[in-house]
Scaffold this active site. Structure first.
Site, PDB file in Angstrom:
ATOM      1  N   SER A 144      41.695  40.883  46.424  1.00 43.17           N
ATOM      2  CA  SER A 144      41.361  39.474  46.833  1.00 43.17           C
ATOM      3  C   SER A 144      42.832  39.067  47.045  1.00 43.17           C
ATOM      4  CB  SER A 144      40.577  38.704  45.772  1.00 43.17           C
ATOM      5  OG  SER A 144      40.911  37.601  45.892  1.00 43.17           O
ATOM      6  N   TYR A 157      38.890  36.420  37.216  1.00 45.98           N
ATOM      7  CA  TYR A 157      38.962  36.877  38.401  1.00 45.98           C
ATOM      8  C   TYR A 157      40.224  37.315  38.793  1.00 45.98           C
ATOM      9  CZ  TYR A 157      37.402  37.368  43.341  1.00 45.98           C
ATOM     10  OH  TYR A 157      37.332  37.884  44.614  1.00 45.98           O
TER      11      TYR A 157
END
Ligand code: NAD
Length: 262
Positions: A144, A157
């Site tokens: 990401s 995350y």
């Protein structure tokens, strides 16, 4: 003409939805037998599996919970029996939870670290011997933009995605002489159910409307002011499986509309 990935087997985790589904579709389209994985409605998953099989490949659904290391090992043992081994592993399953650190639920922290990071370790541990035996392999992890930069309220995350990149770089060095490449793809915001689901939490955490979250939070970070598409991410994964990409390893490739250039 023989398809590029004919005779190969690809396993894409978290491929019942979003980016993983797009990746499974392009890999099967390029001729790879495909193992899909993830949760969801049984009939919808069977429809997806049948669509992949209709591309002329063998398509199999593994319902493995990717937070369970023993179950992951069993899935790769089963893949070896069914297909002789996995040639292309895509670590893609992932979830998000949005909350300040001092209010972050401990079970969510553990779940995100297990799924977004440790699952890739368990999968690599199981698949690397299979790839070494076949002297070829592609390991691709969906990281990401949050593997490169942080955003508030996404501690688990951001931590997991940074760790996933470290794991991939280490694996790339360990298998470099075996015909195996290991890379991360780091998308910015891709319009998928994962992004849709975090809108209400971000609205609550920041006191914003839905439109404000989309325009001022999500696309605020993306200089192109447009979402990345799942198909664009899948096309990059397919490229990494090609011979042209044989010398790309240990890389973390951004596909984020310029987000991390800023
Ligand atoms: P999604 O919610 O559409 O898909 C997630 C997939 O993971 C689904 O198939 C789901 O069933 C599966 N999954 C969830 N828990 C699982 C478990 N315990 N075991 C096995 N499978 C499980 O999400 P997406 O947006 O397509 O995300 C896919 C990956 O892309 C994730 O790793 C995510 O972090 C990453 N990513 C997404 C974006 C984005 O903007 N959507 C951006 C950057 C990175």
């Amino acid at each position: 003409m023989t398809k590029m990935l004919a005779g190969k087997t690809a396993l894409v985790t978290g491929s019942t939805s979003g980016i993983g589904l797009a990746m499974a579709t392009v890999l099967a389209g390029a001729g790879a037998n495909i193992i899909i994985n993830g949760f969801g409605d049984a009939a919808a998953i069977e429809t997806e599996r049948a669509k992949l099989a209709a591309l002329g490949v063998t398509a199999f659904y593994a319902p493995t919970d990717m937070t369970d290391g023993d179950a992951i090992a069993a899935m790769f043992a089963d893949a070896a029996t069914r297909f002789g081994g996995v040639d292309i592993l895509v670590n893609n399953a992932g979830i998000q939870h949005v909350a300040p650190i001092d209010e972050f639920p401990v079970d969510k922290w553990n779940q995100i670290i297990a799924l977004n990071m440790s699952a890739a370790f368990h999968a690599m541990r199981a698949v690397i011997p299979q790839m070494k035996a076949r002297k070829w392999g592609r390991i691709i992890s969906t990281a990401s933009a949050h593997s490169k930069v942080a955003s508030p309220f996404k501690s688990a995350y951001v931590t997991a995605k940074h760790g996933l990149v470290g794991l991939s770089k280490t694996a790339a060095l360990e298998v470099a002489t075996h015909g195996i490449t290991v890379n991360c793809i780091s998308p910015g915001y891709v319009w998928t159910p994962l992004v849709e689901k975090q809108i209400p939490d971000t609205m609550a955490a920041r006191g914003l409307t839905r439109e404000q979250v989309i325009n001022d939070v999500l696309l605020e970070a993306q200089p192109t002011k447009a979402f990345v598409t799942s198909d664009q991410v899948a096309a990059l994964a397919l490229y990494l499986c090609s011979d042209a990409a044989a010398q790309i390893t240990g890389a973390n490739l951004s596909i984020d509309g310029g987000w991390t250039a800023a």
